[in-house]
Design a protein around this motif. Structure first.
Motif, PDB file in Angstrom:
ATOM      1  N   GLN A 131      14.545 -33.510  44.164  1.00 12.33           N
ATOM      2  CA  GLN A 131      14.757 -32.131  43.735  1.00 12.33           C
ATOM      3  C   GLN A 131      13.823 -31.776  42.588  1.00 12.33           C
ATOM      4  OE1 GLN A 131      16.835 -29.830  45.214  1.00 12.33           O
ATOM      5  NE2 GLN A 131      15.731 -28.416  43.847  1.00 12.33           N
ATOM      6  N   LEU A 132      13.590 -32.740  41.687  1.00 13.99           N
ATOM      7  CA  LEU A 132      12.668 -32.520  40.573  1.00 13.99           C
ATOM      8  C   LEU A 132      11.260 -32.249  41.083  1.00 13.99           C
ATOM      9  CD1 LEU A 132      12.204 -32.619  37.459  1.00 13.99           C
ATOM     10  CD2 LEU A 132      11.696 -35.050  37.740  1.00 13.99           C
ATOM     11  N   LEU A 133      10.840 -32.997  42.082  1.00 13.21           N
ATOM     12  CA  LEU A 133       9.510 -32.773  42.661  1.00 13.21           C
ATOM     13  C   LEU A 133       9.459 -31.445  43.398  1.00 13.21           C
ATOM     14  CD1 LEU A 133       8.764 -36.355  44.031  1.00 13.21           C
ATOM     15  CD2 LEU A 133       7.778 -35.268  42.011  1.00 13.21           C
ATOM     16  N   ALA A 134      10.537 -31.121  44.110  1.00 10.67           N
ATOM     17  CA  ALA A 134      10.567 -29.855  44.844  1.00 10.67           C
ATOM     18  C   ALA A 134      10.495 -28.668  43.893  1.00 10.67           C
ATOM     19  CB  ALA A 134      11.829 -29.773  45.700  1.00 10.67           C
ATOM     20  N   ASP A 135      11.137 -28.775  42.745  1.00 11.61           N
ATOM     21  CA  ASP A 135      11.099 -27.698  41.763  1.00 11.61           C
ATOM     22  C   ASP A 135       9.699 -27.490  41.194  1.00 11.61           C
ATOM     23  OD1 ASP A 135      13.791 -27.351  42.142  1.00 11.61           O
ATOM     24  OD2 ASP A 135      14.395 -28.525  40.393  1.00 11.61           O
ATOM     25  N   SER A 136       8.878 -28.538  41.236  1.00  8.93           N
ATOM     26  CA  SER A 136       7.506 -28.409  40.724  1.00  8.93           C
ATOM     27  C   SER A 136       6.588 -27.701  41.708  1.00  8.93           C
ATOM     28  CB  SER A 136       6.947 -29.788  40.388  1.00  8.93           C
ATOM     29  OG  SER A 136       6.762 -30.532  41.574  1.00  8.93           O
ATOM     30  N   GLY A 137       7.062 -27.504  42.921  1.00 12.73           N
ATOM     31  CA  GLY A 137       6.272 -26.777  43.908  1.00 12.73           C
ATOM     32  C   GLY A 137       5.536 -27.647  44.905  1.00 12.73           C
TER      33      GLY A 137
END
Length: 489
Positions: free
Chosen positions: A436-442
Motif C-alpha cells: 500500500q505504501l508503494l501504491a500510494d507513491s504512484g
C-alpha cells in the motif's frame, strides 16, 4: 458436490501442513523459550518442594493379641490358642479402640501432654490375631514414645470393650534414624521442567497459529491480490575443500539448474508484463532484510542482458550496499552518493561494465552519509532520466519497505516495482502495508517473486512461459529495437 468436499479436505491438509511448517520455523527462532521455562519452572518446583518439605519419622511394631482366658480344650484333650470368632472380633475392634477418645485421652494423660505429636494407624491380617501398629511424627523420639505408650495402655482400654487381653510382641519398636519421606528434589525438578517445556511448546504453537506468511505461489494471488512472476528455489552449495563460488547468480555454474530455469521464467514473465506496462526503470524491493531482493535484482539484470538488452544495475540500498558482493566484485568503484555529491556529470565514467554481458553497474563500496537526503533529492530523478538514455532497462536494488521510507521515495521515480518475498518470512499484514505504501507513491506493482521456495515449486511459471518459446517477443532484445518498438524475430 464430492469434488467440493475433496477440495475442502485437501485445503485442510494443506493448512495443517502449513501450521507444522510455521511451528518448525517459529521453534527454530524461539527454541530458547521452552528451555528457559523448563529451567525456571524446574527450579521453582524444586524450591517449592524444599520449602514445603517436612521430614516424618515412623516407629512400628508387630504383635498378636489374645484373651487372657483364651485356653480351650477340644474333645481330644489338647489346648487351642486360636479361636476364629474371637480373632474376627479383635480385628474389628482393634482399629476403633486406637482412634477412640478414651484411648486418645489416656495417651495424653499418660504422656503428660495436651496433644499428641503423631498419628496412629493399625493393620490386621484377616482371620488372624496378628496386628501391626505404626506411629508417624515429625519427631522420631515422639513417634517411639507414643508407640510404647500405646502398647502399655492398650490392655487397659481393651478391658472396657472386649475384656482382659494380652499383647505378645513379635518385633521390638525402635527410634527411626532417618525420615521415611526423604526429600527427592530430582522428582520435583523434573516435573517442573517437563511442565515448563510443555508450556513453552504450546506458546510457540500459539505463535505459529497466528502467523500468516506466504509460502506458495498461489497464495500471492489469494492473499495479496498480486501476480507471481516466478518462484525461485532455495539454493544450497555442497561443502567442499578450497574456495568455492557461492554467489547466487546465473553466472555461477554451481547454482542448480532449477534456479537457472526459474530465473529464465522470471525474464519471460517480466518481458510479457513489460510489453503491457512499458516499464524501463524497474525497482526491486522487499518487506524485510534477508528476503533476497538483491539476489533477484542481480539475476533479473543478468538474464535481461543475456537476452540482448542493455541493462544498468543501480545499487540504491545506500545504507547497506550489497550488489557488488552479490556479484563477487572486488574492484573498487563509485556509486550514486559519489555521483550526486561530485561536480562531474558524466554518468558513463561511473558505470562499471560486467565482462561478457550487456550489464553495467552503478554501485559503490561505502554507505551514504545521509541516505535519506540523497534519495529524496531531485538530482536522483535527473540521474535516472539520464540513465534512461543509456540502457533499455534500469534495475534498482532498493532498501526493504518495512524498515525505512527510502523505497517509497525511490518508487516515485521508477516505472514499476518487482516485489520480493521469501517463503515463510514476512507476515501478510506487513506485506500488505508495504504494498500500500508503494501504491500510494504512484508506482505500479508488476508482480511478486517468491524466493527460497522449498520443494518442487522452483520452476513455477516456467512451463507456462516456455511454451511461447524464445523466438517471439521473448526472443533477443536490443537497444535499437527497444527504441523503435520492434522485436527481433
Amino acid at each position: 458436490m464430492e469434488d467440493h468436499k475433496i477440495d475442502q479436505l485437501d485445503e485442510g491438509k494443506i493448512d495443517l501442513f502449513r501450521l507444522l511448517q510455521e511451528f518448525w520455523k517459529a521453534f527454530q527462532r524461539l527454541f530458547w523459550l521452552p528451555v528457559i521455562l523448563a529451567v525456571l519452572l524446574g527450579a521453582a518446583q524444586g524450591l517449592r518442594g524444599w520449602r514445603s518439605y517436612t521430614p516424618r519419622y515412623s516407629s512400628e511394631v508387630t504383635f498378636t493379641i489374645q484373651m487372657s482366658d483364651w485356653t480351650l480344650t477340644d474333645i481330644g484333650g489338647s489346648s487351642s490358642y486360636y479361636d476364629k470368632a474371637m480373632a474376627e472380633q479383635l480385628s474389628k475392634t482393634f482399629p476403633y479402640l486406637l482412634q477412640s477418645e478414651l484411648m486418645q485421652s489416656m495417651l495424653r494423660q499418660e504422656m503428660g501432654v495436651s496433644y499428641l505429636n503423631g498419628s496412629i494407624t493399625a493393620q490386621t491380617v484377616p482371620n488372624t490375631n496378628l496386628f501391626s501398629l505404626k506411629v508417624t511424627s515429625t519427631d522420631p523420639q515422639a513417634a517411639y514414645d507414643i508407640l510404647n505408650t500405646v502398647i502399655e495402655i492398650y490392655p487397659r482400654v481393651a478391658d472396657y470393650v472386649v475384656g482382659s487381653t494380652q499383647m505378645n510382641l513379635l518385633t521390638a519398636p525402635t527410634v527411626a534414624e532417618k525420615p521415611f519421606n526423604q526429600f527427592r528434589p530430582s522428582r520435583a525438578i523434573c516435573k517442573g521442567a517437563v511442565l515448563g517445556a510443555l508450556l513453552g511448546m504450546l506458546a510457540i504453537l500459539a505463535y505459529a497459529f497466528t502467523r500468516r506468511s506466504i509460502r506458495e505461489p498461489e497464495e500471492i494471488r489469494r492473499e495479496l491480490n498480486q501476480r507471481c512472476l516466478a518462484a525461485l528455489p532455495q539454493v544450497t552449495f555442497k561443502r567442499r575443500g578450497g574456495a568455492v563460488d557461492r554467489t547466487v547468480s546465473i553466472r555461477n555454474k554451481k547454482t542448480s539448474g532449477a534456479f537457472q530455469e526459474s530465473v529464465r521464467s522470471l525474464r519471460i514473465k517480466f518481458l510479457r508484463e513489460d510489453k503491457k506496462q512499458k516499464a524501463q526503470v524497474v525497482m526491486v524491493t522487499s518487506t524485510l532484510p534477508g528476503e533476497g531482493k538483491t539476489t533477484v535484482a542481480v539475476n533479473l539484470a543478468l538474464t535481461l542482458s543475456q537476452n540482448g538488452a542493455k541493462v544498468i544495475l543501480v545499487d540504491l540500498d545506500l545504507r547497506k550496499p550489497s550488489v557488488k558482493k552479490a556479484l563477487d566484485i572486488q574492484k573498487p568503484s563509485r556509486g550514486v552518493p559519489e555521483l550526486l555529491a561530485g561536480k562531474h556529470r558524466d554518468v558513463k565514467k561511473f558505470l562499471v561494465p560486467l565482462e561478457d554481458t550487456g550489464l553495467s553497474l552503478l554501485a559503490g563500496d561505502k554507505p551514504a552519509e545521509d541516505a535519506r537526503q540523497t534519495i529524496s533529492s531531485q538530482r536522483l530523478t535527473a540521474l535516472l532520466d539520464t540513465l534512461r538514455q543509456e540502457a533499455d532497462f534500469i534495475v534498482l536494488d532498493t532498501p526493504p519497505c518495512r524498515l525505512v521510507a527510502d523505497s517509497a521515495a525511490i518508487a516515485q521515480a521508477a516505472d514499476c516495482t518487482v516485489y520480493v518475498l521469501r517463503a515463510g518470512v514476512a507476515q501478510v499484514p506487513h506485506v500488505l502495508d508495504s504494498l500500500q505504501l508503494l501504491a500510494d507513491s504512484g508506482t505500479r506493482i508488476m508482480g511478486c517473486v517468491l524466493n527460497g521456495v522449498q520443494g518442487s515449486h522452483g520452476g513455477y511459471g516456467y512451463g507456462y512461459g516456455y511454451g511461447y518459446g524464445y523466438g517471439g517477443y521473448y526472443g533477443k532484445y536490443s537497444s535499437r529495437h527497444k527504441k523503435t518498438g520492434e522485436n527481433q524475430a
